[in-house]
Design a protein around this motif. Structure first.
Motif, PDB file in Angstrom:
ATOM      1  N   ARG A 168       0.817  -1.203   0.000  1.00 25.91           N
ATOM      2  CA  ARG A 168       0.000   0.000   0.000  1.00 25.91           C
ATOM      3  C   ARG A 168       0.856   1.260   0.000  1.00 25.91           C
ATOM      4  O   ARG A 168       0.474   2.289  -0.565  1.00 25.91           O
ATOM      5  CB  ARG A 168      -0.925  -0.016   1.219  1.00 25.91           C
ATOM      6  CG  ARG A 168      -1.951   1.111   1.230  1.00 25.91           C
ATOM      7  CD  ARG A 168      -3.016   0.867   2.269  1.00 25.91           C
ATOM      8  NE  ARG A 168      -4.201   1.685   2.041  1.00 25.91           N
ATOM      9  CZ  ARG A 168      -5.404   1.412   2.515  1.00 25.91           C
ATOM     10  NH1 ARG A 168      -5.590   0.323   3.238  1.00 25.91           N
ATOM     11  NH2 ARG A 168      -6.428   2.207   2.264  1.00 25.91           N
ATOM     12  N   GLU A 169       2.017   1.180   0.607  1.00 25.44           N
ATOM     13  CA  GLU A 169       2.832   2.386   0.786  1.00 25.44           C
ATOM     14  C   GLU A 169       3.820   2.608  -0.350  1.00 25.44           C
ATOM     15  O   GLU A 169       4.582   3.583  -0.319  1.00 25.44           O
ATOM     16  CB  GLU A 169       3.596   2.288   2.113  1.00 25.44           C
ATOM     17  CG  GLU A 169       4.665   1.202   2.172  1.00 25.44           C
ATOM     18  CD  GLU A 169       4.105  -0.192   2.422  1.00 25.44           C
ATOM     19  OE1 GLU A 169       4.898  -1.152   2.484  1.00 25.44           O
ATOM     20  OE2 GLU A 169       2.862  -0.317   2.533  1.00 25.44           O
ATOM     21  N   GLU A 170       3.816   1.755  -1.386  1.00 28.41           N
ATOM     22  CA  GLU A 170       4.788   1.877  -2.471  1.00 28.41           C
ATOM     23  C   GLU A 170       4.077   1.937  -3.827  1.00 28.41           C
ATOM     24  O   GLU A 170       2.916   1.569  -3.957  1.00 28.41           O
ATOM     25  CB  GLU A 170       5.759   0.690  -2.455  1.00 28.41           C
ATOM     26  CG  GLU A 170       6.609   0.623  -1.196  1.00 28.41           C
ATOM     27  CD  GLU A 170       7.544  -0.579  -1.222  1.00 28.41           C
ATOM     28  OE1 GLU A 170       7.736  -1.153  -2.322  1.00 28.41           O
ATOM     29  OE2 GLU A 170       8.064  -0.943  -0.165  1.00 28.41           O
ATOM     30  N   LEU A 171       4.820   2.403  -4.837  1.00 26.71           N
ATOM     31  CA  LEU A 171       4.324   2.418  -6.213  1.00 26.71           C
ATOM     32  C   LEU A 171       4.643   1.058  -6.828  1.00 26.71           C
ATOM     33  O   LEU A 171       5.767   0.826  -7.282  1.00 26.71           O
ATOM     34  CB  LEU A 171       4.990   3.548  -7.004  1.00 26.71           C
ATOM     35  CG  LEU A 171       4.857   4.951  -6.405  1.00 26.71           C
ATOM     36  CD1 LEU A 171       5.596   5.964  -7.272  1.00 26.71           C
ATOM     37  CD2 LEU A 171       3.401   5.339  -6.271  1.00 26.71           C
ATOM     38  N   TRP A 172       3.646   0.172  -6.820  1.00 31.08           N
ATOM     39  CA  TRP A 172       3.926  -1.211  -7.206  1.00 31.08           C
ATOM     40  C   TRP A 172       3.505  -1.533  -8.637  1.00 31.08           C
ATOM     41  O   TRP A 172       3.729  -2.662  -9.101  1.00 31.08           O
ATOM     42  CB  TRP A 172       3.252  -2.180  -6.235  1.00 31.08           C
ATOM     43  CG  TRP A 172       1.773  -1.990  -6.054  1.00 31.08           C
ATOM     44  CD1 TRP A 172       1.155  -1.181  -5.162  1.00 31.08           C
ATOM     45  CD2 TRP A 172       0.726  -2.651  -6.788  1.00 31.08           C
ATOM     46  NE1 TRP A 172      -0.206  -1.278  -5.283  1.00 31.08           N
ATOM     47  CE2 TRP A 172      -0.502  -2.172  -6.260  1.00 31.08           C
ATOM     48  CE3 TRP A 172       0.696  -3.594  -7.815  1.00 31.08           C
ATOM     49  CZ2 TRP A 172      -1.737  -2.616  -6.752  1.00 31.08           C
ATOM     50  CZ3 TRP A 172      -0.523  -4.024  -8.296  1.00 31.08           C
ATOM     51  CH2 TRP A 172      -1.721  -3.541  -7.761  1.00 31.08           C
ATOM     52  N   PHE A 173       2.917  -0.596  -9.371  1.00 35.03           N
ATOM     53  CA  PHE A 173       2.571  -0.861 -10.770  1.00 35.03           C
ATOM     54  C   PHE A 173       2.565   0.458 -11.535  1.00 35.03           C
ATOM     55  O   PHE A 173       2.504   1.542 -10.948  1.00 35.03           O
ATOM     56  CB  PHE A 173       1.190  -1.532 -10.879  1.00 35.03           C
ATOM     57  CG  PHE A 173       0.037  -0.576 -10.678  1.00 35.03           C
ATOM     58  CD1 PHE A 173      -0.561   0.064 -11.756  1.00 35.03           C
ATOM     59  CD2 PHE A 173      -0.440  -0.296  -9.404  1.00 35.03           C
ATOM     60  CE1 PHE A 173      -1.606   0.957 -11.575  1.00 35.03           C
ATOM     61  CE2 PHE A 173      -1.487   0.587  -9.207  1.00 35.03           C
ATOM     62  CZ  PHE A 173      -2.079   1.207 -10.296  1.00 35.03           C
ATOM     63  N   GLU A 174       2.627   0.327 -12.843  1.00 36.19           N
ATOM     64  CA  GLU A 174       2.558   1.508 -13.708  1.00 36.19           C
ATOM     65  C   GLU A 174       2.031   1.082 -15.072  1.00 36.19           C
ATOM     66  O   GLU A 174       2.462   0.063 -15.634  1.00 36.19           O
ATOM     67  CB  GLU A 174       3.940   2.140 -13.855  1.00 36.19           C
ATOM     68  CG  GLU A 174       3.949   3.410 -14.673  1.00 36.19           C
ATOM     69  CD  GLU A 174       5.327   4.060 -14.704  1.00 36.19           C
ATOM     70  OE1 GLU A 174       6.019   3.906 -15.731  1.00 36.19           O
ATOM     71  OE2 GLU A 174       5.711   4.685 -13.699  1.00 36.19           O
ATOM     72  N   TYR A 175       1.063   1.852 -15.599  1.00 31.00           N
ATOM     73  CA  TYR A 175       0.576   1.594 -16.953  1.00 31.00           C
ATOM     74  C   TYR A 175       1.635   2.042 -17.961  1.00 31.00           C
ATOM     75  O   TYR A 175       2.264   3.093 -17.805  1.00 31.00           O
ATOM     76  CB  TYR A 175      -0.717   2.356 -17.207  1.00 31.00           C
ATOM     77  CG  TYR A 175      -1.915   1.847 -16.444  1.00 31.00           C
ATOM     78  CD1 TYR A 175      -2.301   0.503 -16.537  1.00 31.00           C
ATOM     79  CD2 TYR A 175      -2.678   2.683 -15.643  1.00 31.00           C
ATOM     80  CE1 TYR A 175      -3.403   0.034 -15.856  1.00 31.00           C
ATOM     81  CE2 TYR A 175      -3.784   2.220 -14.952  1.00 31.00           C
ATOM     82  CZ  TYR A 175      -4.142   0.891 -15.060  1.00 31.00           C
ATOM     83  OH  TYR A 175      -5.231   0.419 -14.372  1.00 31.00           O
ATOM     84  N   GLN A 176       1.797   1.235 -19.002  1.00 21.11           N
ATOM     85  CA  GLN A 176       2.729   1.547 -20.080  1.00 21.11           C
ATOM     86  C   GLN A 176       1.985   1.618 -21.406  1.00 21.11           C
ATOM     87  O   GLN A 176       0.993   0.904 -21.596  1.00 21.11           O
ATOM     88  CB  GLN A 176       3.820   0.470 -20.185  1.00 21.11           C
ATOM     89  CG  GLN A 176       4.943   0.612 -19.199  1.00 21.11           C
ATOM     90  CD  GLN A 176       6.081  -0.320 -19.563  1.00 21.11           C
ATOM     91  OE1 GLN A 176       5.875  -1.449 -19.982  1.00 21.11           O
ATOM     92  NE2 GLN A 176       7.296   0.141 -19.413  1.00 21.11           N
ATOM     93  N   PRO A 177       2.455   2.464 -22.332  1.00 20.67           N
ATOM     94  CA  PRO A 177       1.831   2.482 -23.660  1.00 20.67           C
ATOM     95  C   PRO A 177       2.048   1.152 -24.365  1.00 20.67           C
ATOM     96  O   PRO A 177       2.941   0.386 -24.003  1.00 20.67           O
ATOM     97  CB  PRO A 177       2.569   3.615 -24.386  1.00 20.67           C
ATOM     98  CG  PRO A 177       3.362   4.330 -23.358  1.00 20.67           C
ATOM     99  CD  PRO A 177       3.580   3.404 -22.233  1.00 20.67           C
ATOM    100  N   PRO A 178       1.233   0.844 -25.367  1.00 23.59           N
ATOM    101  CA  PRO A 178       1.537  -0.324 -26.199  1.00 23.59           C
ATOM    102  C   PRO A 178       2.953  -0.211 -26.757  1.00 23.59           C
ATOM    103  O   PRO A 178       3.511   0.890 -26.888  1.00 23.59           O
ATOM    104  CB  PRO A 178       0.485  -0.234 -27.314  1.00 23.59           C
ATOM    105  CG  PRO A 178      -0.631   0.559 -26.715  1.00 23.59           C
ATOM    106  CD  PRO A 178       0.007   1.548 -25.785  1.00 23.59           C
ATOM    107  N   ARG A 179       3.532  -1.338 -27.079  1.00 22.19           N
ATOM    108  CA  ARG A 179       4.944  -1.363 -27.469  1.00 22.19           C
ATOM    109  C   ARG A 179       5.250  -0.401 -28.615  1.00 22.19           C
ATOM    110  O   ARG A 179       6.307   0.240 -28.637  1.00 22.19           O
ATOM    111  CB  ARG A 179       5.348  -2.792 -27.861  1.00 22.19           C
ATOM    112  CG  ARG A 179       6.812  -2.944 -28.218  1.00 22.19           C
ATOM    113  CD  ARG A 179       7.168  -4.408 -28.390  1.00 22.19           C
ATOM    114  NE  ARG A 179       6.981  -5.124 -27.150  1.00 22.19           N
ATOM    115  CZ  ARG A 179       7.891  -5.164 -26.178  1.00 22.19           C
ATOM    116  NH1 ARG A 179       9.046  -4.516 -26.310  1.00 22.19           N
ATOM    117  NH2 ARG A 179       7.657  -5.853 -25.083  1.00 22.19           N
ATOM    118  N   ALA A 180       4.322  -0.240 -29.545  1.00 24.06           N
ATOM    119  CA  ALA A 180       4.573   0.634 -30.698  1.00 24.06           C
ATOM    120  C   ALA A 180       4.671   2.095 -30.294  1.00 24.06           C
ATOM    121  O   ALA A 180       5.171   2.918 -31.065  1.00 24.06           O
ATOM    122  CB  ALA A 180       3.470   0.451 -31.742  1.00 24.06           C
TER     123      ALA A 180
END
Length: 552
Positions: free
Chosen positions: A74-86
Motif C-alpha cells: 500500500r505504501e509503495e508504487l507497485w505498478f505503472e501503466y505503459q503504452p503499447p509497445r509501438a
C-alpha cells in the motif's frame, strides 16, 4: 438465459465442484479454523481449541502478509501503466499512461482494495483458488469484495481462462433492496423491506456472470455489454435484475492447476498431512513434558490418600520400616522427548517450505536488521533458488489476478472520464483510418518480488565480470563485444531506480554528441596550439639553421 436455465447451470457447476468441498473443509480446519464452512456464516470457534500447534496457520498468514507487503504494498508504487509497445518512444503517450497510473493508484487508495485482496492472499494458498469481485464505479469510487470459496462456481473458456462465474448470495430483504433495487424484488421479499424481519430474515439468490454471445453493435445499453449479469431469486425462480459488464468483474486466481480441473491447488493441499502430524506430535510432547514434570509414583496400597504430590506437600513414612526407602518411587517416567522434538521440527520445516516462509522471512529479516531496504541485487544473490521456486506462482498471480484488476480499473476510468485528454497517438485506429477508443496499456510491475527476480540478470553480469576481468586487462579490445550503454540502462532498472533518474536515449545521444563535439574542439585547439608552438620555435631559429633545415 432464463431463470430456470441459470438455476440448472448453477446446479451442474455445483455438482462438478462437490468432490472438493470436503477437501476444503479439512483445509479450513487445519489452516484457518475461523473459516470453516458453516452454513450459518458464523465461524466455528470451538475448532480452534483443538489445535495444539500453530505452525500451519502461521505459515499461511506469513505467505499472505508477504504477498500483501511485497507484491501489492500500500505504501509503495507497485505498478505503472505503459503504452503499447509501438508507442513506447512517444513522449505524449508515455505521459498520458503515467498520469493514468497516478489516477488508478489514488482510486485504489481510496477504496477497500487492500483490505479485500489481503483476504484473497489468505485463501489462495490454502484452498488453491480465490476470487475478487471488482464492482462498477459509483459515486463512492471503486468497490471490491473477496468471495468465500464455498459461495461460487467457475467455468473456463477454450484457453482455460475463467470467463464464467456463478455465486450463491444469501441476503436479507434490506440488503437485497440495496443491491438490486426494492422495485425489482419479488413481492414476498419487497414487503419485508424496512421491517424488523427485513434486517434478519435471509433469502437465496444466484448471480450469474458469463460472456454474452450475441451483441448488437449499435446497442450501448447495460443488457448488451460483453458479459451478461443476471440475478435470480431461487425461491420464486424469477429474474430480479438483468445487466452487464464491459469486463469480467471477477479476478479468479488459481495458485496452481493440475490436469483439466478448473479449480486450483495450493501449499495447503501439498502439505495437508503435515499439520495433522505436527498437531499430534506437539500434543504428545506436551503430554510427555507433563509426565516428566509430574512423574507417576508407585506406592503401597496402604498409603492411598496419604501421598502429597503438590509443591511443598509432605508425605510421612514409617522410618522403622526396613523398606521405607523404596516404598515411594517414580514409575515409568522415562521417555525420549528429543526424538519427538526432532520429528516435530522436520514436519514444521516441510510446512514452512511449502508456504515459502523462508523466502518472505528473508525479506522481513533483512529489513528488520538494517535501516536500508533489501536491494534487488541482494535478494538475487541471497535467495536465487527460492525465487526460482516462487516465480511460477507469481506469474499466475499477475496473469489471473493483478492484470484483470488493473485492466478493469483502466476501462472504468475511461468510461467515467477520469483520465486526461488523450493524445491522438493513443487512440485505437479502426479500419478506414477512424480513431475510436483508447488503446489498452500493458502493466509494468515494480514490487520488490519482481525486482528481485529481474535482478538475477545483474547477478549474471557480476559473475561474468568476475570471470572476464582478468581477460579484459590482457585484451581490453574484448570489451567491444558488450553493449555497456544498454547494460547500464537495464541493470539500473533491475535494481529499482526511479525512471526519472535514467536519461532517455535521446538525452543520452545529446550528451554523447556534446561530449564528442567538445573532444573534437579540444583536439583542434590542441593541434592549433601545437602548430603555434612549432611556428614560434621556427621563428626563433637562427637564419643559418633555418636554411640548413630547408625552412627558408
Amino acid at each position: 438465459m432464463t431463470a430456470a436455465e441459470i438455476i440448472k447451470t448453477r446446479d451442474n457447476l455445483k455438482s462438478a465442484r462437490n468432490p472438493l468441498v470436503s477437501h476444503w473443509e479439512e483445509l479450513a480446519e487445519l489452516y484457518m479454523p475461523f473459516r470453516t464452512m458453516s452454513p450459518s456464516g458464523i465461524p466455528d470457534l470451538n475448532s480452534a481449541e483443538e489445535i495444539f500447534d500453530t505452525t500451519a496457520r502461521r505459515a499461511a498468514l506469513i505467505l499472505a502478509n508477504g504477498l500483501a507487503s511485497l507484491v501489492t504494498p500500500r505504501e509503495e508504487l507497485w505498478f505503472e501503466y505503459q503504452p503499447p509497445r509501438a508507442l513506447r518512444n512517444d513522449d505524449g503517450a508515455v505521459r498520458f499512461y503515467r498520469q493514468a497510473s497516478e489516477n488508478a493508484r489514488e482510486l485504489l487508495e481510496a477504496s477497500n482494495f487492500y483490505e479485500e485482496i489481503q483476504e484473497c492472499y489468505i485463501e489462495s494458498p490454502v484452498f488453491g483458488t480465490t476470487a475478487l469481485f471488482i464492482g462498477d464505479m459509483d459515486n463512492d469510487g471503486l468497490y471490491f469484495l473477496n468471495q468465500p470459496i464455498q459461495t461460487y462456481y467457475i467455468a473456463e473458456d477454450h484457453r482455460h481462462r475463467v470467463n464464467c462465474i456463478y455465486r450463491d448470495l444469501t441476503l436479507t430483504a434490506d440488503q437485497a433492496a440495496g443491491d438490486f433495487g426494492e422495485q425489482n424484488l419479488p413481492e414476498e421479499i419487497r414487503k419485508k423491506v424496512g421491517t424488523p424481519e427485513g434486517m434478519t430474515e435471509t433469502f437465496e439468490f444466484i448471480h450469474a456472470v458469463y460472456p454474452r454471445k450475441k451483441r448488437d453493435p449499435k446497442n450501448n445499453t447495460a443488457t448488451n455489454r460483453a458479459f451478461a449479469s443476471i440475478v435470480v431469486c431461487e425461491k420464486s425462480k424469477e429474474i430480479v435484475v438483468e445487466s452487464g459488464y464491459e469486463e469480467l468483474p471477477y479476478a479468479v486466481h488459481r495458485y496452481r492447476r493440475h490436469g483439466r480441473c478448473v479449480w486450483g491447488f495450493g501449499p495447503g493441499a501439498v502439505a495437508k498431512g503435515d499439520p495433522r502430524q505436527v498437531n499430534f506430535l506437539n500434543q504428545m510432547i506436551d503430554a510427555a513434558t507433563e509426565k516428566a514434570v509430574f512423574p507417576p509414583v508407585i506406592a503401597p496400597a496402604g498409603m492411598e490418600g496419604e501421598i502429597g504430590l503438590g509443591a511443598m506437600e509432605i508425605t510421612y513414612i514409617d522410618t522403622t520400616d526396613p523398606n521405607a526407602s523404596n516404598i515411594l518411587r517414580e514409575w515409568a517416567a522415562s521417555g525420549r522427548i528429543d526424538y519427538a522434538q526432532a520429528r516435530l521440527e522436520d514436519k514444521r520445516s516441510q510446512i514452512n517450505q511449502a508456504f515459502h516462509v523462508d523466502l518472505f522471512q528473508m525479506f522481513a529479516n533483512r529489513q528488520a536488521s538494517s535501516s536500508s531496504p533489501l536491494t534487488a541485487t541482494e535478494a538475487s544473490f541471497v535467495n536465487n533458488e527460492k525465487l526460482s521456486q516462487f516465480s511460477p506462482v507469481f506469474g499466475r498471480l499477475v496473469s489471473e489476478m493483478l492484470d484483470p484488476i488493473l485492466n478493469r480499473i483502466f476501462g472504468m476510468m475511461v468510461r467515467n472520464q477520469l483520465l486526461p485528454t488523450p493524445p491522438p497517438s493513443v487512440m485505437s485506429i479502426l479500419e478506414g483510418g477512424q480513431r475510436q477508443g483508447i488503446a489498452m496499456p500493458s502493466v509494468l510491475y515494480k514490487n520488490r518480488i519482481l525486482l528481485a527476480m529481474q535482478a538475477r540478470q545483474n547477478g549474471s553480469l557480476m559473475e561474468y565480470m568476475n570471470l572476464a576481468g582478468p581477460m579484459l586487462q590482457l585484451y581490453p579490445e574484448a570489451a567491444d563485444v558488450l553493449n555497456f550503454v544498454q547494460i547500464v540502462r537495464d541493470s539500473s532498472r533491475n535494481t529499482g531506480l526511479p525512471e526519472n533518474w535514467i536519461n532517455p536515449k535521446e538525452k543520452v545521444k545529446e550528451i554523447q554528441e556534446a561530449r564528442a563535439a567538445a573532444q573534437q574542439q579540444a583536439q583542434q585547439m590542441a593541434q592549433a596550439e601545437a602548430a603555434a608552438n612549432v611556428a614560434n620555435k621556427i621563428g626563433n631559429t637562427p637564419p643559418d639553421a633555418r636554411k640548413q633545415l630547408g625552412l627558408g
